[in-house]
Design an enzyme around this catalytic site. Sequence first.
Site, PDB file in Angstrom:
ATOM      1  N   SER A  52     -11.497   0.174   2.742  1.00 45.21           N
ATOM      2  CA  SER A  52     -10.772  -0.238   3.948  1.00 45.21           C
ATOM      3  C   SER A  52     -10.230   0.981   4.687  1.00 45.21           C
ATOM      4  O   SER A  52      -9.547   1.820   4.105  1.00 45.21           O
ATOM      5  CB  SER A  52      -9.617  -1.173   3.581  1.00 45.21           C
ATOM      6  OG  SER A  52     -10.103  -2.376   3.026  1.00 45.21           O
ATOM      7  N   GLU A  68      -5.479   3.697   6.087  1.00 47.74           N
ATOM      8  CA  GLU A  68      -5.378   3.467   4.646  1.00 47.74           C
ATOM      9  C   GLU A  68      -6.144   4.556   3.906  1.00 47.74           C
ATOM     10  O   GLU A  68      -5.758   4.975   2.818  1.00 47.74           O
ATOM     11  CB  GLU A  68      -5.932   2.090   4.269  1.00 47.74           C
ATOM     12  CG  GLU A  68      -5.735   1.750   2.810  1.00 47.74           C
ATOM     13  CD  GLU A  68      -5.967   0.282   2.496  1.00 47.74           C
ATOM     14  OE1 GLU A  68      -6.560  -0.010   1.448  1.00 47.74           O
ATOM     15  OE2 GLU A  68      -5.543  -0.571   3.299  1.00 47.74           O
ATOM     16  N   ARG A 128       0.822  -1.219   0.000  1.00 55.21           N
ATOM     17  CA  ARG A 128       0.000   0.000   0.000  1.00 55.21           C
ATOM     18  C   ARG A 128       0.855   1.269   0.000  1.00 55.21           C
ATOM     19  O   ARG A 128       0.541   2.254   0.665  1.00 55.21           O
ATOM     20  CB  ARG A 128      -0.974   0.000   1.194  1.00 55.21           C
ATOM     21  CG  ARG A 128      -1.930  -1.180   1.212  1.00 55.21           C
ATOM     22  CD  ARG A 128      -2.859  -1.168   0.007  1.00 55.21           C
ATOM     23  NE  ARG A 128      -3.735  -2.332   0.000  1.00 55.21           N
ATOM     24  CZ  ARG A 128      -3.479  -3.481  -0.625  1.00 55.21           C
ATOM     25  NH1 ARG A 128      -2.350  -3.616  -1.319  1.00 55.21           N
ATOM     26  NH2 ARG A 128      -4.313  -4.482  -0.582  1.00 55.21           N
TER      27      ARG A 128
END
Length: 306
Positions: free
Chosen positions: A216, A286, A167
Amino acid sequence: MRHIRGRLTPDYPMAKLTWFQVGGPAELLFQPEDEEDLAAFLAALPAEIPIMVVGVGSNLLVRDGGVKGVVIRLAARGFGSVERIGENRLKVGAAMPDKRLAAAALDAGLAGFHFYHGIPGAIGGALRMNAGANGVETTDRVVEVVAYDRQGKRHVLSHADMGYAYRHSDAPSDYIFTHAVFEGPEGDPAAIQAAMDEVQTHRETVQPIREKTGGSTFKNPDGTSAWKCVDAAGCRGLIVGDAQMSEMHCNFMINRGEATGHDLETLGETVRRRVRDGQGIELHWEIKRIGRFEPGREVAPFLDGQ
């Protein structure tokens, strides 16, 4: 700016651009016509004016005080195309929704793009955060990325230049991605479609996709899943104001109707604190949070760092 062909809109309500449907106004929204227009705008903009780039707003929380400076949003008309180049490669605009890239790869008979069918974002964001799902990540498909810097200079970044990790990418934070080249092996269309259907079924079954959500909320910590940490902390269904951790998937925040950016960020930080205090695990956001707090309504992080 008289030579700029794109649309300039002052005081644009950012709530219209995000899936959470919250947030104060951008001082100025710029939607360039094409790469040349974007480069001209960046070259003309004074260096002291801050810039923020947004996509479809699926993974974005805008604070209630709005965004200082210029918000740049690449429109589908100038940045949302896909073109097959060579046998196994696709040239894709940064404004193309991830789901449409999966469909284009299916049409081209290229495998390995099915995971994009379940990611509610656009390619620019996927390139920036190495978006992934179902065991596949953006890094597995990217060949090169074209970007423009703060001065309007064009750069071509190789896969190695992107410095991908979980990520995350190491590309300079002020680079604006405009398109990228992706590569995938040839595949059986029926098998590709089956993989995409499986992704869609899973998403509809376990995620609150019909809610005002942002995907998320937290990155997965090493060795476990963020949702397991949230659940163990007793935060499934937790409510702050009109914001809630989803009962269906407790790593998703939802706006139940009238939530503010303050409600959502307070909820997220409350969850982080409870997970830290109960499990000794630091959850990291996130969802990207941008903009200014309203005076007197700041949300202090419950953990060191972000």
